[in-house]
Design a protein around this motif. Structure first.
Motif, PDB file in Angstrom:
ATOM      1  N   ALA A  26     -39.189  -0.617  14.388  1.00  0.00           N
ATOM      2  CA  ALA A  26     -40.572  -1.104  14.344  1.00  0.00           C
ATOM      3  C   ALA A  26     -41.291  -0.572  13.109  1.00  0.00           C
ATOM      4  CB  ALA A  26     -41.310  -0.706  15.619  1.00  0.00           C
ATOM      5  N   LEU A  27     -41.079   0.692  12.789  1.00  0.00           N
ATOM      6  CA  LEU A  27     -41.691   1.284  11.603  1.00  0.00           C
ATOM      7  C   LEU A  27     -41.196   0.582  10.339  1.00  0.00           C
ATOM      8  CD1 LEU A  27     -43.456   3.525  10.335  1.00  0.00           C
ATOM      9  CD2 LEU A  27     -41.391   4.945  10.305  1.00  0.00           C
ATOM     10  N   SER A  28     -39.896   0.378  10.240  1.00  0.00           N
ATOM     11  CA  SER A  28     -39.321  -0.300   9.073  1.00  0.00           C
ATOM     12  C   SER A  28     -39.841  -1.729   8.968  1.00  0.00           C
ATOM     13  CB  SER A  28     -37.792  -0.320   9.155  1.00  0.00           C
ATOM     14  OG  SER A  28     -37.284   0.980   9.108  1.00  0.00           O
ATOM     15  N   PHE A  29     -39.927  -2.411  10.097  1.00  0.00           N
ATOM     16  CA  PHE A  29     -40.435  -3.779  10.092  1.00  0.00           C
ATOM     17  C   PHE A  29     -41.889  -3.801   9.616  1.00  0.00           C
ATOM     18  CE2 PHE A  29     -42.413  -7.515  12.004  1.00  0.00           C
ATOM     19  CZ  PHE A  29     -41.545  -8.511  11.594  1.00  0.00           C
ATOM     20  N   GLY A  30     -42.700  -2.881  10.129  1.00  0.00           N
ATOM     21  CA  GLY A  30     -44.101  -2.817   9.724  1.00  0.00           C
ATOM     22  C   GLY A  30     -44.266  -2.548   8.246  1.00  0.00           C
ATOM     23  N   ILE A  31     -43.494  -1.602   7.727  1.00  0.00           N
ATOM     24  CA  ILE A  31     -43.562  -1.311   6.291  1.00  0.00           C
ATOM     25  C   ILE A  31     -43.085  -2.521   5.489  1.00  0.00           C
ATOM     26  CG2 ILE A  31     -42.644   0.141   4.433  1.00  0.00           C
ATOM     27  CD1 ILE A  31     -42.566   2.446   6.478  1.00  0.00           C
ATOM     28  N   GLY A  32     -42.067  -3.210   5.987  1.00  0.00           N
ATOM     29  CA  GLY A  32     -41.588  -4.422   5.317  1.00  0.00           C
ATOM     30  C   GLY A  32     -42.651  -5.507   5.262  1.00  0.00           C
ATOM     31  N   VAL A  33     -43.405  -5.661   6.350  1.00  0.00           N
ATOM     32  CA  VAL A  33     -44.487  -6.650   6.360  1.00  0.00           C
ATOM     33  C   VAL A  33     -45.559  -6.258   5.348  1.00  0.00           C
ATOM     34  CG1 VAL A  33     -46.380  -7.594   7.756  1.00  0.00           C
ATOM     35  CG2 VAL A  33     -44.079  -7.459   8.711  1.00  0.00           C
ATOM     36  N   ILE A  34     -45.898  -4.988   5.293  1.00  0.00           N
ATOM     37  CA  ILE A  34     -46.866  -4.520   4.297  1.00  0.00           C
ATOM     38  C   ILE A  34     -46.321  -4.776   2.887  1.00  0.00           C
ATOM     39  CG2 ILE A  34     -48.008  -2.476   3.350  1.00  0.00           C
ATOM     40  CD1 ILE A  34     -48.091  -1.400   6.266  1.00  0.00           C
ATOM     41  N   GLY A  35     -45.005  -4.620   2.730  1.00  0.00           N
ATOM     42  CA  GLY A  35     -44.376  -4.855   1.433  1.00  0.00           C
ATOM     43  C   GLY A  35     -44.457  -6.290   0.961  1.00  0.00           C
ATOM     44  N   ILE A  36     -44.715  -7.218   1.877  1.00  0.00           N
ATOM     45  CA  ILE A  36     -44.912  -8.609   1.461  1.00  0.00           C
ATOM     46  C   ILE A  36     -46.129  -8.701   0.550  1.00  0.00           C
ATOM     47  CG2 ILE A  36     -45.536 -10.922   2.303  1.00  0.00           C
ATOM     48  CD1 ILE A  36     -43.911 -10.245   4.852  1.00  0.00           C
ATOM     49  N   PHE A  37     -47.116  -7.872   0.821  1.00  0.00           N
ATOM     50  CA  PHE A  37     -48.377  -7.941   0.088  1.00  0.00           C
ATOM     51  C   PHE A  37     -48.520  -6.871  -0.997  1.00  0.00           C
ATOM     52  CE2 PHE A  37     -48.969  -9.407   4.454  1.00  0.00           C
ATOM     53  CZ  PHE A  37     -49.280 -10.730   4.199  1.00  0.00           C
ATOM     54  N   LEU A  38     -47.773  -5.779  -0.887  1.00  0.00           N
ATOM     55  CA  LEU A  38     -47.850  -4.704  -1.871  1.00  0.00           C
ATOM     56  C   LEU A  38     -46.542  -4.642  -2.661  1.00  0.00           C
ATOM     57  CD1 LEU A  38     -49.470  -1.849   0.240  1.00  0.00           C
ATOM     58  CD2 LEU A  38     -50.581  -3.336  -1.418  1.00  0.00           C
ATOM     59  N   PRO A  39     -46.599  -4.824  -3.958  1.00  0.00           N
ATOM     60  CA  PRO A  39     -45.370  -4.911  -4.748  1.00  0.00           C
ATOM     61  C   PRO A  39     -44.568  -3.621  -4.831  1.00  0.00           C
ATOM     62  CG  PRO A  39     -47.281  -4.897  -6.169  1.00  0.00           C
ATOM     63  CD  PRO A  39     -47.796  -5.009  -4.773  1.00  0.00           C
ATOM     64  N   LEU A  40     -45.176  -2.484  -4.563  1.00  0.00           N
ATOM     65  CA  LEU A  40     -44.430  -1.234  -4.677  1.00  0.00           C
ATOM     66  C   LEU A  40     -43.554  -0.966  -3.460  1.00  0.00           C
ATOM     67  CD1 LEU A  40     -47.154   1.027  -6.288  1.00  0.00           C
ATOM     68  CD2 LEU A  40     -45.235  -0.109  -7.392  1.00  0.00           C
ATOM     69  N   LEU A  41     -43.743  -1.726  -2.396  1.00  0.00           N
ATOM     70  CA  LEU A  41     -42.914  -1.574  -1.201  1.00  0.00           C
ATOM     71  C   LEU A  41     -41.932  -2.738  -1.123  1.00  0.00           C
ATOM     72  CD1 LEU A  41     -45.552  -0.563   1.496  1.00  0.00           C
ATOM     73  CD2 LEU A  41     -43.827   0.884   0.447  1.00  0.00           C
ATOM     74  N   PRO A  42     -40.646  -2.452  -1.127  1.00  0.00           N
ATOM     75  CA  PRO A  42     -39.663  -3.536  -1.095  1.00  0.00           C
ATOM     76  C   PRO A  42     -39.517  -4.130   0.310  1.00  0.00           C
ATOM     77  CG  PRO A  42     -38.567  -1.424  -1.149  1.00  0.00           C
ATOM     78  CD  PRO A  42     -40.035  -1.140  -1.245  1.00  0.00           C
ATOM     79  N   THR A  43     -39.776  -5.398   0.446  1.00  0.00           N
ATOM     80  CA  THR A  43     -39.712  -6.064   1.746  1.00  0.00           C
ATOM     81  C   THR A  43     -38.279  -6.146   2.267  1.00  0.00           C
ATOM     82  OG1 THR A  43     -41.651  -7.371   1.221  1.00  0.00           O
ATOM     83  CG2 THR A  43     -40.240  -8.204   2.963  1.00  0.00           C
ATOM     84  N   THR A  44     -37.370  -6.643   1.454  1.00  0.00           N
ATOM     85  CA  THR A  44     -36.007  -6.907   1.919  1.00  0.00           C
ATOM     86  C   THR A  44     -35.323  -5.641   2.419  1.00  0.00           C
ATOM     87  OG1 THR A  44     -35.832  -8.736   0.355  1.00  0.00           O
ATOM     88  CG2 THR A  44     -33.786  -7.904   1.287  1.00  0.00           C
ATOM     89  N   GLU A  45     -35.453  -4.553   1.701  1.00  0.00           N
ATOM     90  CA  GLU A  45     -34.781  -3.315   2.101  1.00  0.00           C
ATOM     91  C   GLU A  45     -35.297  -2.811   3.445  1.00  0.00           C
ATOM     92  OE1 GLU A  45     -35.828  -4.056  -0.855  1.00  0.00           O
ATOM     93  OE2 GLU A  45     -34.281  -3.566  -2.310  1.00  0.00           O
ATOM     94  N   PHE A  46     -36.603  -2.884   3.642  1.00  0.00           N
ATOM     95  CA  PHE A  46     -37.150  -2.421   4.914  1.00  0.00           C
ATOM     96  C   PHE A  46     -36.777  -3.369   6.052  1.00  0.00           C
ATOM     97  CE2 PHE A  46     -39.870   0.279   2.253  1.00  0.00           C
ATOM     98  CZ  PHE A  46     -39.724   1.471   2.937  1.00  0.00           C
ATOM     99  N   MET A  47     -36.679  -4.650   5.773  1.00  0.00           N
ATOM    100  CA  MET A  47     -36.258  -5.593   6.815  1.00  0.00           C
ATOM    101  C   MET A  47     -34.783  -5.379   7.173  1.00  0.00           C
ATOM    102  SD  MET A  47     -38.758  -7.172   7.910  1.00  0.00           S
ATOM    103  CE  MET A  47     -40.454  -7.331   7.448  1.00  0.00           C
ATOM    104  N   LEU A  48     -33.975  -5.095   6.165  1.00  0.00           N
ATOM    105  CA  LEU A  48     -32.571  -4.789   6.451  1.00  0.00           C
ATOM    106  C   LEU A  48     -32.457  -3.515   7.285  1.00  0.00           C
ATOM    107  CD1 LEU A  48     -30.944  -5.634   3.009  1.00  0.00           C
ATOM    108  CD2 LEU A  48     -30.698  -6.909   5.149  1.00  0.00           C
TER     109      LEU A  48
END
Length: 137
Positions: A26-48
């Motif tokens: 859940a934490l990784s998913f949440g950070i991944g969702v935030i990464g959709i909007f913030l370029p410094l957070l990688p979405t794909t890696e957190f979703m994986l």
């Protein structure tokens, strides 16, 4: 008499271990969702990471993550081909460029801002060199 070795079965997970993996997913998913909007957070890696953790704690949560319209195809493309769709590359690289410009504008003079901009440029270059998926999603 010799005993036959047990078959490869994963040990039964305790409820505490399952809760840990689900919370991490859940934490990784949440950070991944935030990464959709913030370029410094990688979405794909957190979703994986979210899919991996969910597979350890809740197959139902894993299936739910994979079924999401936005991240499901990205995960599938990365797992099968190590590929990133062109649109996702454009968005990510554009956001990285905007972030670099903001950093150059707001950070004071010094080496730190150039190190950060160089790291952002390296990430953008890495993204640009990833292949595109061969199948249409």
């Amino acid at each position: 008499m010799s005993e036959t070795p047990p078959k490869n079965r994963s040990p039964a997970r305790s409820p505490l271990a399952r809760a840990f993996w689900v919370a991490l997913a859940a934490l990784s998913f949440g950070i991944g969702v935030i990464g959709i909007f913030l370029p410094l957070l990688p979405t794909t890696e957190f979703m994986l990471a979210a899919v991996y953790c969910a597979s350890k704690g809740s197959p139902r949560f894993e299936a739910w993550i994979r079924s999401r319209r936005y991240v499901g195809p990205l995960i599938k493309n990365w797992e099968t081909e190590r590929a990133i769709p062109r649109r996702a590359k454009y968005v990510a690289i554009s956001m990285i460029f905007a972030s670099a410009m903001l950093l150059l504008w707001h950070l004071g003079q010094g080496w730190l801002r150039w190190v950060i901009v160089a790291l952002l440029a390296a990430v953008a270059l890495w993204l640009a060199t990833r292949p595109e998926p061969t199948t249409r999603q």
